[in-house]
Write an enzyme that holds these catalytic residues in place. Structure first.
Site, PDB file in Angstrom:
ATOM      1  N   ARG A   1     -10.522   9.750   1.308  1.00 47.27           N
ATOM      2  CA  ARG A   1     -10.432  10.333   2.062  1.00 47.27           C
ATOM      3  C   ARG A   1     -11.361  11.976   2.566  1.00 47.27           C
ATOM      4  O   ARG A   1     -12.427  11.542   4.244  1.00 47.27           O
ATOM      5  CB  ARG A   1      -9.128  11.609   3.048  1.00 47.27           C
ATOM      6  CG  ARG A   1      -7.831  10.382   2.905  1.00 47.27           C
ATOM      7  CD  ARG A   1      -6.488  10.294   3.080  1.00 47.27           C
ATOM      8  NE  ARG A   1      -6.097   9.570   2.513  1.00 47.27           N
ATOM      9  CZ  ARG A   1      -4.588  10.126   2.468  1.00 47.27           C
ATOM     10  NH1 ARG A   1      -4.090  10.532   2.605  1.00 47.27           N
ATOM     11  NH2 ARG A   1      -3.739   8.877   2.517  1.00 47.27           N
TER      12      ARG A   1
ATOM     13  N   SER B   1     -10.110   5.799  -4.841  1.00 43.01           N
ATOM     14  CA  SER B   1     -11.053   6.699  -5.040  1.00 43.01           C
ATOM     15  C   SER B   1     -10.781   7.755  -6.576  1.00 43.01           C
ATOM     16  O   SER B   1     -11.283   8.527  -7.138  1.00 43.01           O
ATOM     17  CB  SER B   1     -11.307   7.324  -4.037  1.00 43.01           C
ATOM     18  OG  SER B   1      -9.710   7.747  -3.515  1.00 43.01           O
TER      19      SER B   1
ATOM     20  N   LYS C   1       0.503  -1.336   0.400  1.00 47.05           N
ATOM     21  CA  LYS C   1       0.062   0.254  -0.253  1.00 47.05           C
ATOM     22  C   LYS C   1       0.558   1.283  -0.331  1.00 47.05           C
ATOM     23  O   LYS C   1       1.431   0.969   0.585  1.00 47.05           O
ATOM     24  CB  LYS C   1      -0.925  -0.041   1.688  1.00 47.05           C
ATOM     25  CG  LYS C   1      -1.633   1.138   1.069  1.00 47.05           C
ATOM     26  CD  LYS C   1      -2.709   1.315   2.993  1.00 47.05           C
ATOM     27  CE  LYS C   1      -3.366   1.789   2.796  1.00 47.05           C
ATOM     28  NZ  LYS C   1      -4.451   2.237   3.091  1.00 47.05           N
TER      29      LYS C   1
ATOM     30  N   GLU D   1       7.138  -6.673   1.545  1.00 48.35           N
ATOM     31  CA  GLU D   1       6.203  -7.065   2.587  1.00 48.35           C
ATOM     32  C   GLU D   1       4.944  -8.296   1.659  1.00 48.35           C
ATOM     33  O   GLU D   1       4.481  -8.821   2.831  1.00 48.35           O
ATOM     34  CB  GLU D   1       5.348  -5.413   1.923  1.00 48.35           C
ATOM     35  CG  GLU D   1       6.055  -4.504   2.702  1.00 48.35           C
ATOM     36  CD  GLU D   1       5.464  -4.151   4.373  1.00 48.35           C
ATOM     37  OE1 GLU D   1       4.946  -5.190   4.328  1.00 48.35           O
ATOM     38  OE2 GLU D   1       5.580  -3.001   4.384  1.00 48.35           O
TER      39      GLU D   1
ATOM     40  N   LYS E   1       1.643  10.252   5.478  1.00 42.59           N
ATOM     41  CA  LYS E   1       1.175   7.804   5.785  1.00 42.59           C
ATOM     42  C   LYS E   1       2.617   8.018   5.621  1.00 42.59           C
ATOM     43  O   LYS E   1       2.373   6.569   5.267  1.00 42.59           O
ATOM     44  CB  LYS E   1       0.388   7.824   5.051  1.00 42.59           C
ATOM     45  CG  LYS E   1      -1.452   8.362   5.917  1.00 42.59           C
ATOM     46  CD  LYS E   1      -2.720   7.351   6.046  1.00 42.59           C
ATOM     47  CE  LYS E   1      -4.054   8.091   6.571  1.00 42.59           C
ATOM     48  NZ  LYS E   1      -4.322   7.285   6.266  1.00 42.59           N
TER      49      LYS E   1
ATOM     50  N   LYS F   1      -2.188  -1.718  -3.868  1.00 40.35           N
ATOM     51  CA  LYS F   1      -2.831  -0.604  -3.897  1.00 40.35           C
ATOM     52  C   LYS F   1      -2.290   0.765  -4.102  1.00 40.35           C
ATOM     53  O   LYS F   1      -0.820   0.916  -3.276  1.00 40.35           O
ATOM     54  CB  LYS F   1      -3.589  -0.829  -2.232  1.00 40.35           C
ATOM     55  CG  LYS F   1      -4.732   1.167  -2.107  1.00 40.35           C
ATOM     56  CD  LYS F   1      -5.652   0.347  -1.118  1.00 40.35           C
ATOM     57  CE  LYS F   1      -5.598   1.461  -0.946  1.00 40.35           C
ATOM     58  NZ  LYS F   1      -6.351   2.492   0.309  1.00 40.35           N
TER      59      LYS F   1
ATOM     60  N   TYR G   1     -14.687   0.924  -7.770  1.00 42.15           N
ATOM     61  CA  TYR G   1     -15.840   1.722  -7.439  1.00 42.15           C
ATOM     62  C   TYR G   1     -16.785   1.176  -8.826  1.00 42.15           C
ATOM     63  O   TYR G   1     -18.179   1.693  -8.662  1.00 42.15           O
ATOM     64  CB  TYR G   1     -15.536   3.108  -7.046  1.00 42.15           C
ATOM     65  CG  TYR G   1     -15.077   3.301  -5.797  1.00 42.15           C
ATOM     66  CD1 TYR G   1     -15.677   3.339  -4.605  1.00 42.15           C
ATOM     67  CD2 TYR G   1     -13.227   3.060  -6.038  1.00 42.15           C
ATOM     68  CE1 TYR G   1     -14.951   3.734  -3.375  1.00 42.15           C
ATOM     69  CE2 TYR G   1     -12.934   3.451  -4.579  1.00 42.15           C
ATOM     70  CZ  TYR G   1     -13.838   3.345  -3.212  1.00 42.15           C
ATOM     71  OH  TYR G   1     -12.720   3.413  -1.833  1.00 42.15           O
TER      72      TYR G   1
END
Ligand code: PBG
Length: 326
Positions: free
Chosen positions: A206, A275, A196, A234, A218, A249, A314
Site C-alpha cells: 500500500r 510485500s 485473500k 471461495e 477491508k 494470499k 518479490y
C-alpha cells in the site's frame, strides 16, 4: 544400540540429500510483481521494500529484458496512479490511454513470449482506496462488477494473458468470464485471488501504490484470518465460475490454506508471497539478524512444499539470479 530405522542415513551427504529432496523451486514457477508509474525515465525505490521499485514504461521494458535473460518470464503488474486521476468509480482503470494499459501493449509488442498477469480491483484508481465501489461507507458488491468487467476487458484488449481479480467481490469470476467470452477473449485466463485474507502483511504494498483505504478496513470483503473452511467455499465458487488458477494470499502465515486447496482442488494453486513477508526478511537481513538469501530460499521452498504450484514473489528476480549463478 540396536536401531533398524536411522533417518539420518538419507542425510549423509549432499548427493544423497539432493536425491531424496522432495520439493524443488524453479524459476519457471515464479511470477515477479512489478510496480508501474506514468512518465519517462523514472525509477523510484519503495521505502519499505528495499530492492523493489516503481518504474516508468521505458524502465519496465529494460527490467523485463533483464529478467528474461534470467529465464524469469512471468510478471504481475500493479499501477501507482497519481491522486488526481483517482475518482470514486475508478474510470481511469479502463481508459485505453492510461499508462498501465499502454505498458501492457508495449511489453507484449516487444516481448511477445512473456506472460502478463494483471490486477483487477478498484483500489489503485479509487479515491476511497477500496477495492469496490463505496456508497455511504458501504462497499457495494453487484454495482462493482461492471467496473471490474470494463477493467478486465481493457486489459485483455491490451494483450494481457491472464487477468487477476484481487477485489474479493462475490460472483466476480463468473461475471468476468462472461464479459471476456462475450468480447471475444475466450483465451484470456483468470487467476482468482480465491482466499485473500484481510492481512497486515499488505502494508508495504500500500506504500508502493499509495492505495491504502482512506477510511475503514477491508474486512467486509477480504477474509478473516481466523478462518480456513471459508477458503473451501471461495474455491468451490471460483472453480464453478470458471477460474483457471486459485490463489492464496498471503502465503507464509497461510500454508495450511495452501495445503487444503491443493488437496481439494485440481487446478493450479498459486501462493502470493506478499510485500510484508518480503520486507520482514529484508529488514532482519539489513540488521544482520537473519541471513537474507538463505531465509528467502527456505521460505520459497516452504510455500512450495505446502502445495503451491506457482509462487508470486518479490524475491523472484533474486532467486533467479542465484539459480543462474549456481
Ligand atoms: C489490492 C491488492 C493488495 C495486494 C495486491 N492487490 C493489497 C490490498 O488488498 O490492500 C497486496 C500485495 C502485497 O502486499 O504484496 N487489490
Amino acid at each position: 544400540m540396536k536401531m533398524t530405522r536411522r533417518p539420518r542415513r538419507n542425510r549423509k551427504n549432499s548427493i544423497i540429500r539432493s536425491m531424496v529432496q522432495e520439493t524443488d523451486v524453479s524459476v519457471s514457477k515464479l511470477i515477479y510483481p512489478l510496480f508501474l508509474m506514468d512518465g519517462v525515465k523514472k525509477k523510484e525505490e519503495i521505502n519499505s521494500m528495499p530492492g523493489i521499485f516503481r518504474y516508468s514504461i521505458d524502465h519496465i521494458l529494460a527490467e523485463i529484458e533483464t529478467c528474461c535473460k534470467l529465464n524469469l518470464k512471468s510478471f504481475i503488474l500493479f499501477p501507482a496512479v497519481e491522486e488526481q486521476l483517482k475518482n470514486s468509480d475508478a474510470t481511469y482503470s479502463y481508459d485505453p490511454s492510461n499508462f498501465y494499459l499502454r505498458a501492457i501493449r508495449e511489453i507484449k509488442q516487444k516481448f511477445p513470449e512473456v506472460v502478463i498477469v494483471t490486477d483487477v480491483a478498484m483500489d489503485p484508481y479509487n479515491s476511497d482506496g477500496h477495492d469496490g465501489l463505496v456508497k455511504n461507507g458501504k462497499i457495494l458488491n453487484d454495482e462493482t462488477l461492471p467496473i471490474l468487467g470494463k477493467m478486465a476487458m481493457a486489459q485483455a484488449e491490451s494483450g494481457a494473458d491472464i487477468v487477476g481479480p484481487s477485489d474479493m467481490m462475490d460472483g466476480r469470476i463468473g461475471y468476468l468470464r462472461e464479459c471476456l467470452d462475450e468480447a471475444g477473449f475466450a483465451e484470456t485466463g483468470i487467476m482468482s485471488y480465491t482466499a485473500k485474507y484481510a492481512s497486515n502483511f499488505y502494508g508495504p504494498f500500500r506504500d508502493a501504490l499509495e492505495s491504502a483505504p482512506k477510511y475503514g478496513d477491508k474486512k467486509t470483503y477480504q477474509m478473516d484470518y481466523a478462518n480456513s473452511r471459508e477458503a473451501l467455499i471461495e474455491a468451490e465458487l471460483d472453480i464453478y465460475e470458471g477460474a483457471d488458477f486459485l490463489m492464496v494470499k498471503p502465503a507464509l502465515a497461510y500454508l495450511d490454506i495452501i495445503q487444503s486447496l491443493k488437496q481439494n482442488f485440481d487446478i493450479p494453486i498459486v501462493a502470493y508471497n506478499v510485500s510484508g513477508e518480503y520486507s520482514m526478511v529484508k529488514a532482519a537481513a539489513e540488521k544482520g539478524w537473519l541471513n537474507g538469501e538463505k531465509t528467502m530460499i527456505e521460505i520459497l521452498y516452504s510455500i512450495k512444499r505446502a502445495g503451491a504450484d506457482i509462487i508470486i514473489s518479490y524475491f523472484a528476480k533474486e532467486f533467479a539470479q542465484i539459480a543462474e549463478s549456481r
